[in-house]
Design an enzyme around this catalytic site. Structure first.
Site, PDB file in Angstrom:
ATOM      1  N   HIS A  23      -2.315  -1.106   2.262  1.00 48.41           N
ATOM      2  CA  HIS A  23      -1.483  -0.050   1.679  1.00 48.41           C
ATOM      3  C   HIS A  23      -0.015  -0.471   1.750  1.00 48.41           C
ATOM      4  O   HIS A  23       0.539  -0.623   2.841  1.00 48.41           O
ATOM      5  CB  HIS A  23      -1.728   1.225   2.481  1.00 48.41           C
ATOM      6  N   GLU A  50      -2.339  -2.440  -2.379  1.00 51.19           N
ATOM      7  CA  GLU A  50      -1.800  -1.283  -3.114  1.00 51.19           C
ATOM      8  C   GLU A  50      -0.293  -1.388  -3.173  1.00 51.19           C
ATOM      9  O   GLU A  50       0.351  -1.806  -2.190  1.00 51.19           O
ATOM     10  CB  GLU A  50      -2.198   0.002  -2.381  1.00 51.19           C
ATOM     11  N   HIS A  65       8.426   2.142  -2.947  1.00 46.67           N
ATOM     12  CA  HIS A  65       7.711   3.405  -2.770  1.00 46.67           C
ATOM     13  C   HIS A  65       8.534   4.625  -3.171  1.00 46.67           C
ATOM     14  O   HIS A  65       8.109   5.447  -3.973  1.00 46.67           O
ATOM     15  CB  HIS A  65       7.242   3.580  -1.319  1.00 46.67           C
ATOM     16  N   GLU A 117       0.022   2.202  -7.929  1.00 45.76           N
ATOM     17  CA  GLU A 117       0.307   3.648  -7.981  1.00 45.76           C
ATOM     18  C   GLU A 117       1.549   3.868  -8.826  1.00 45.76           C
ATOM     19  O   GLU A 117       2.613   3.315  -8.548  1.00 45.76           O
ATOM     20  CB  GLU A 117       0.526   4.234  -6.581  1.00 45.76           C
TER      21      GLU A 117
END
Ligand code: G3P
Ligand code: CA
Length: 252
Positions: A23, A50, A65, A117
């Site tokens: 992650h 990810e 992020h 994402e």
């Protein structure tokens, strides 16, 4: 060997083990969402990595992020207010800079599945989906990548654009009908916080032909719940330790 991300899910299912995802790479040991972090997760034996994607002011797909620069770089303000060249000059820790999505795709291809994402709320990035699909096609990466989002309308839009792309719904709560949500968006994967998963949810998603991927599985409690519920993929910020714990806990 090149393997599609859907094949990775099937093979892991046949082996009776979950896929292990790094992650944001391996942020326990390296700055999150940097190439160093992703390389480390790959070296740790992750099946998947990810990353989180935004658009720069000049519409380049950039990996970070937060919507703002302050927490993970020496910059300030919104990602979308800076050009890719400006963003690339920032220090993201340990001398690393913010990667372009293209660099992360090129790193992952042939080695691991890449879960991308897209961050569309609260700050929208018009045209992000079109740019992403064009890049995946241009790099021949459609089947080795998945796209996930908390913004489910984007997933539905992506399904209309590219039937071969694996798509996932991110969710923080436990909805009444998760399988219906997945079907309505045209998604393949239902991806809740691990604490919003229960055995019935896994059963319903599997019955609907989908897979369950949970995050962030970072401690013994989360690992124990995953052993009980048996999701198909597990994303962790500690891929070395949690990967070892999960491999020890599963057959084969
Ligand atoms: O993969 C899902 C997970 O990354 C969603 O939460 O905030 O860590 O991007 P966040
Ligand atoms: Ca994420």
């Amino acid at each position: 060997m090149t393997q599609s991300i859907r094949d990775r899910y099937e093979a892991a299912h046949d082996d009776g083990r979950p896929l292990i995802g790094g992650h944001r790479g391996n942020p326990a040991q390296h700055p999150e969402n940097t190439l160093r972090s992703f390389r480390s997760a790959i070296a740790a034996g992750c099946d998947l990595i990810e990353c989180d994607v935004h658009l720069s002011a000049d519409s380049r797909l950039i990996v970070i992020h937060d919507h703002t620069l302050d927490r993970t770089t020496n910059g300030k303000g919104l990602v979308r207010d800076h050009s890719a060249a400006e963003l690339r000059r920032l220090d993201a820790g340990q001398g690393e800079h913010l990667p372009l999505l293209q660099e992360v795709i090129e790193l992952a291809l042939g080695k691991v599945g890449l879960v991308i994402e897209i961050k569309q709320i609260p700050i929208p990035y018009p045209g992000l989906e079109e740019k992403l699909v064009a890049m995946l096609r241009q790099l021949g990466a459609v089947q080795e990548c998945a796209v996930v989002s908390f913004y489910h309308p984007s997933i539905k839009v992506l399904r209309g654009m590219e039937p071969k792309l694996q798509l996932g719904l991110l969710e923080g709560a436990r909805p009444i009908e998760p399988a219906r949500m997945m079907r309505e968006a045209g998604a393949d994967v239902y991806s809740p916080h691990w604490g919003a998963m229960d055995p019935q949810l896994v059963k319903e998603i599997h019955a609907a032909g989908g897979a369950v991927g949970v995050w962030p599985v970072d401690d013994e409690t989360a690992v124990a719940w995953c052993r009980f519920c048996k999701p198909d993929s597990i994303f962790t910020n500690r891929p070395v330790e949690i990967g070892a714990a999960l491999r020890a806990a599963t057959p084969g």
